[in-house]
Design an enzyme around this catalytic site. Structure first.
Site, PDB file in Angstrom:
ATOM      1  N   SER A 189     -13.022  34.431  21.959  1.00 22.55           N
ATOM      2  CA  SER A 189     -12.944  35.888  22.066  1.00 22.55           C
ATOM      3  C   SER A 189     -14.141  36.440  22.852  1.00 22.55           C
ATOM      4  O   SER A 189     -14.362  36.018  23.984  1.00 22.55           O
ATOM      5  CB  SER A 189     -12.822  36.472  20.663  1.00 22.55           C
ATOM      6  OG  SER A 189     -12.464  37.814  20.702  1.00 22.55           O
ATOM      7  N   ASP A 341      -1.391  38.305  22.018  1.00 18.61           N
ATOM      8  CA  ASP A 341      -2.815  38.618  22.109  1.00 18.61           C
ATOM      9  C   ASP A 341      -3.005  39.576  23.273  1.00 18.61           C
ATOM     10  O   ASP A 341      -2.580  39.278  24.400  1.00 18.61           O
ATOM     11  CB  ASP A 341      -3.589  37.305  22.359  1.00 18.61           C
ATOM     12  CG  ASP A 341      -5.089  37.516  22.477  1.00 18.61           C
ATOM     13  OD1 ASP A 341      -5.548  38.670  22.346  1.00 18.61           O
ATOM     14  OD2 ASP A 341      -5.799  36.520  22.713  1.00 18.61           O
ATOM     15  N   HIS A 371      -4.346  36.442  18.355  1.00 15.48           N
ATOM     16  CA  HIS A 371      -5.793  36.535  18.470  1.00 15.48           C
ATOM     17  C   HIS A 371      -6.487  36.425  17.104  1.00 15.48           C
ATOM     18  O   HIS A 371      -6.019  36.975  16.125  1.00 15.48           O
ATOM     19  CB  HIS A 371      -6.191  37.866  19.126  1.00 15.48           C
ATOM     20  CG  HIS A 371      -7.584  37.865  19.627  1.00 15.48           C
ATOM     21  ND1 HIS A 371      -7.930  37.311  20.835  1.00 15.48           N
ATOM     22  CD2 HIS A 371      -8.747  38.288  19.069  1.00 15.48           C
ATOM     23  CE1 HIS A 371      -9.235  37.417  21.013  1.00 15.48           C
ATOM     24  NE2 HIS A 371      -9.758  38.007  19.957  1.00 15.48           N
TER      25      HIS A 371
END
Ligand SMILES: *[C@@H]1O[C@H](CO)[C@@H](O)[C@H](O)[C@H]1NC(C)=O
Ligand SMILES: *[C@@H]1O[C@H](CO)[C@@H](O)[C@H](O)[C@H]1NC(C)=O
Ligand SMILES: *[C@@H]1O[C@H](CO)[C@@H](O)[C@H](O)[C@H]1NC(C)=O
Ligand SMILES: *[C@@H]1O[C@H](CO)[C@@H](O)[C@H](O)[C@H]1NC(C)=O
Length: 401
Positions: A189, A341, A371
């Site tokens: 991320s 995501d 995600h």
């Protein structure tokens, strides 16, 4: 009615609301995913509420909760775990105990948390880094870089560069018996964003360019200049991370001024003089057809935001903004993307751009992935998907580092 009763009733209503959100059909563990998703959304809602009534800042609410999950540096039969500092920056170091004939590979891991929350001490990262050390017989360094909004961009990057440069000194490499030709930087991320940035910077630095063998990016964030790429539209209200939350948190990396997220939600945050940058994130050129669907590329409206944030033009914030000759310097790369995501297309575009300039890229795309799943690897919030992402990443490292 007492305060507690009211609070409980409100929580139930919120939970009922969020749990009713549809989960894509191919996502496994529907019931568990639905519950975790509802809890995360409730947390974000509560944090927004607390901020609006002036009780606590959004990020303070989130980080208070995330801190409850911090682990102590506990060594086990295979790995010695220590919290220490490299060049003044806190790190958690994982050193294999077993005797090794040859020098070890090393992984420097950068945790996710949107630049504002999280730590290498969180249980999921502790588990991930411990297992990496054990499976690869590797030295692993989890970095606790400074977080926003207490320390805005580029504080995190400065910290990570200090740590990497400290670690790459001959005397340190020798002390830990690390093979200087087998060092990887990895992150998920926002940590994936930091990984891409730091790798680019080191690869452009004559002193360090030969010292990074590989980078691994797990559902990375790689640009903040176009907030309407197809995955942002498709997953606007997606699992765990909505577009609204992502924009709110990404902006906090630069400023606490609400005008920026307001403009970014409309994709009207970029200044006039940034037009030349959009060719680097033009998804109509870089996304495989399968992901473009029926979305039509629209040029963003420029120059609507009254404030100036030079960081928005900076490739250290949006690693996708470097040109091809810069990009070409990247090492062997692993990229994992998830279908559900909002950041999916950042990863997909980086895959295409790296491949276009001949960089060796291994790309795993999880059709049923979403995600943040990597952060759910211990009970009671244990997701098969999280374990699967961990295993894919570690087996790539085993084969390539
Ligand atoms: C230590 O390593 C062995 C062999 O890889 C493994 O079977 C065992 O589970 C490891 N112990 C821990 C605590 O991870
Ligand atoms: C994006 O790509 C499309 C298709 O190749 C092109 O028509 C458009 O001009 C490009 N826009 C920018 C800003 O690069
Ligand atoms: C733009 O900035 C000027 C000067 O700071 C201010 O007077 C004006 O209200 C701002 N406009 C908007 C739309 O924020
Ligand atoms: C690419 O970017 C680098 C760094 O900004 C710059 O020095 C170089 O001239 C650029 N190359 C091209 C071909 O534009």
């Amino acid at each position: 009615m007492g305060c507690r009763t009211l609070f409980f009733a409100l929580s139930c209503i919120l939970f009922a609301y969020y749990i009713s959100a549809p989960i894509p059909e191919n996502v496994e563990e529907t019931w568990k995913v639905g519950t975790i998703n509802a809890l995360v959304k409730m947390l974000s809602f509560t944090a927004t509420l607390f901020e609006n009534i002036g009780l606590m800042k959004y990020e303070e609410v989130l980080s208070t909760l995330v801190k409850l999950d911090f682990t102590k540096p506990i060594s086990d039969e295979n790995i010695t775990v220590t919290d220490t500092t490299f060049s003044g920056i806190p790190v958690r170091l994982y050193l294999p105990k077993r005797k090794s004939e040859r020098q070890r590979p090393a992984v420097i891991y950068l945790h996710g948390g949107a630049f504002i929350i999280g730590s290498c001490k969180n249980s999921a990262y502790d588990l991930l880094n411990r297992e990496t050390a054990n499976k690869l017989d590797a030295v692993v360094v989890g970095v606790d870089f400074r977080l926003s909004p207490q320390y805005y961009f580029p504080a995190a990057i400065e910290d990570i560069l200090s740590v990497v440069k400290f670690f790459l000194q001959d005397k340190i490499i020798e002390r830990y018996r690390v093979d200087p030709m087998r060092i990887c930087i990895a992150g998920d991320s926002s940590g994936g964003s930091l990984t891409a940035t730091v790798t680019q910077l080191l690869k452009s630095d004559p002193v360090f360019k030969n010292k990074i063998k590989a980078q691994a990016l797990i559902y990375p964030s790689l640009q903040v200049i176009d907030s309407l790429v197809p995955s942002q539209q498709e997953n606007e209200h997606g699992l765990l991370l909505t577009r609204d939350m992502a924009i709110k948190m990404a902006c906090l990396y630069l400023t606490s001024n609400e005008a920026l997220p307001q403009a970014m939600r409309k994709n009207q945050h970029m200044p006039q003089e940034s037009r030349h940058l959009f060719k680097f994130v033009n998804w109509s050129n870089f996304l495989p057809d399968k992901y473009k669907k029926n979305y039509i590329y629209m040029e963003p409206l420029l120059g609507k935001l009254n404030l100036s944030y030079p960081a928005l033009l900076d490739s250290r914030l949006s690693p996708l903004l470097v040109n091809d000759s810069q990009l070409q310097k990247c090492p062997l790369t692993y990229i994992l993307t998830c279908q559900y995501d909002i950041l999916r297309d950042d990863g997909l575009m980086y895959v295409t751009r790296l491949q276009n300039v001949g960089v060796d890229v291994v790309h795993d795309h999880l059709e049923d992935g979403f995600h943040g799943a990597l952060s759910f690897m211990s009970s009671p919030f244990y997701l098969q998907l999280g374990i699967r992402i961990k295993d894919k990443y570690i087996s790539w490292l085993e084969e390539n580092l």
